[in-house]
Enzyme design. Sequence first.
Site, PDB file in Angstrom:
ATOM      1  N   SER A  86       0.798  -1.302  -0.219  1.00  0.00           N
ATOM      2  CA  SER A  86       0.190   0.112  -0.032  1.00  0.00           C
ATOM      3  C   SER A  86       0.670   1.200   0.017  1.00  0.00           C
ATOM      4  CB  SER A  86      -0.764   0.080   1.361  1.00  0.00           C
ATOM      5  OG  SER A  86      -0.016  -0.063   2.271  1.00  0.00           O
TER       6      SER A  86
ATOM      7  N   ASP B 115      -3.506   8.085   7.785  1.00  0.00           N
ATOM      8  CA  ASP B 115      -4.417   7.156   8.337  1.00  0.00           C
ATOM      9  C   ASP B 115      -3.531   6.349   9.341  1.00  0.00           C
ATOM     10  OD1 ASP B 115      -3.033   5.297   6.911  1.00  0.00           O
ATOM     11  OD2 ASP B 115      -4.711   4.881   5.659  1.00  0.00           O
TER      12      ASP B 115
ATOM     13  N   HIS C  62      -0.350   4.880   7.093  1.00  0.00           N
ATOM     14  CA  HIS C  62       0.430   5.499   6.027  1.00  0.00           C
ATOM     15  C   HIS C  62       0.630   7.047   6.224  1.00  0.00           C
ATOM     16  CE1 HIS C  62      -2.130   2.084   4.698  1.00  0.00           C
ATOM     17  NE2 HIS C  62      -1.136   1.926   4.086  1.00  0.00           N
TER      18      HIS C  62
END
Length: 366
Positions: A39, A329, A332
């Site tokens: 991610s 978040d 991240h």
Amino acid sequence: MATAVTPARHALRLLALAAVWVSVAAAAKVPALYVFGDSTADVGSNNYLPGSAVPRANFPHNGIDFPTSRATGRFSNGYNGIDFLALNMGFKRSPPPFLSVANKTNKQISQGLLGVNFASAGSGILDTTGDSIVAMSKQVEQFATLRCNISARISREAADDVLSRSLFLISTGGNDIFAFFSANSTPTAAQKQLFTANLVSLYVNHSKALYALGARKFAVIDVPPIGCCPYPRSLHPLGACIDVLNELTRGLNKGVKDAMHGLSVTLSGFKYSIGSSHAVVQNIMKHPQRLGFKEVTTACCGSGRFNGKSGCTPNATLCDNRHEYLFWDLLHPTHATSKLAAAAIYNGSLRFAAPVNFRQLVEDLS
Ligand SMILES: *[C@@H]1O[C@H](CO)[C@@H](O)[C@H](O)[C@H]1NC(C)=O
Ligand SMILES: *[C@@H]1O[C@H](CO)[C@@H](O)[C@H](O)[C@H]1NC(C)=O
Ligand SMILES: *[C@@H]1O[C@H](CO)[C@@H](O)[C@H](O)[C@H]1NC(C)=O
Ligand SMILES: *[C@@H]1O[C@H](CO)[C@@H](O)[C@H](O)[C@H]1NC(C)=O
Ligand SMILES: *[C@@H]1O[C@H](CO)[C@@H](O)[C@H](O)[C@H]1NC(C)=O
């Protein structure tokens, strides 16, 4: 007879191709960028995968600072680190997800000739890390298919030449460590050692597979101190960093660093740089004000303690001053953090990228 026409036809194709390259990527410093990982690098691959177990970010408040406030699948309020690295190399942003290129109208893009992003959120170095996502070995397989098509298009020799000058970016490892930790949060020293050694061995195998497919310039991004992300902090009774996660991270980073050096010694033409997102994040945590940050423990978007209990969804809490947050978040970085990280890794000192920085790797014509 057929063989007599082939070289001329190839030359014509190459000429046509060169002309398009000049127009599409006039400023780019490498022919193409191929991106692999999780991610931290995903720009929307998972949007094309079915299933409710697939990690996604293709909804607000993700993308709130992306051009036209679009939620593309990036786990960020804006760009991620790959976008900024690509910008530094003269591209507009990261190349598009592999799973989307077939439908692009621009031929160079649809054929993967300007690069492709294979990264899939939730994936790791191990095939067993993540459910219903594209594992690293599968990403390498996807590249093998693409390479086959490129060869068929522009000849094997031309493909080898283009790929040898292209950059192969890898950003992965954090999810393997989270998975290991969630199965055993108090591993012994021997278990930790065995685990990271196995990860490094697989990392080497993935890299060798890419090398066999023509990759020569490896731009590796190491794992940041993930034990200090809002999510692990939210699990700690005192809200501190989770040391085991950080220890495993240091072990993996050290192993990958040594292994990459080893590959550069044994494989002819293998070149690499390790960009240290670990060093960048540590630096921000140590000197937030100096670097323009005010909040380095709580996520900008999320819910619960440190906004680390759930991901960034439309009904999550959202901060105002997003550029002052280290974390977007629960896991991240923000657009601001990624921008700083890419600048340090692309053109910073040995502390942030070694044995050369990404710019030197890109500009190495030997
Ligand atoms: C590509 O286009 C076809 C036809 O319009 C559509 O069915 C398919 O879902 C598209 N694939 C992707 C990955 O967008
Ligand atoms: C390879 O080319 C074939 C035939 O044009 C196409 O159907 C396929 O989608 C391509 N695959 C990749 C990975 O580019
Ligand atoms: C990496 O590849 C080697 C040689 O094929 C193999 O012996 C080894 O088990 C692989 N490593 C892992 C962790 O699978
Ligand atoms: C947001 O809404 C979903 C249902 O739509 C719910 O499951 C989730 O807990 C909510 N999250 C927050 C942070 O309120
Ligand atoms: C890279 O950094 C050097 C100084 O460290 C600077 O002179 C140069 O302009 C920078 N280059 C780019 C492309 O940012």
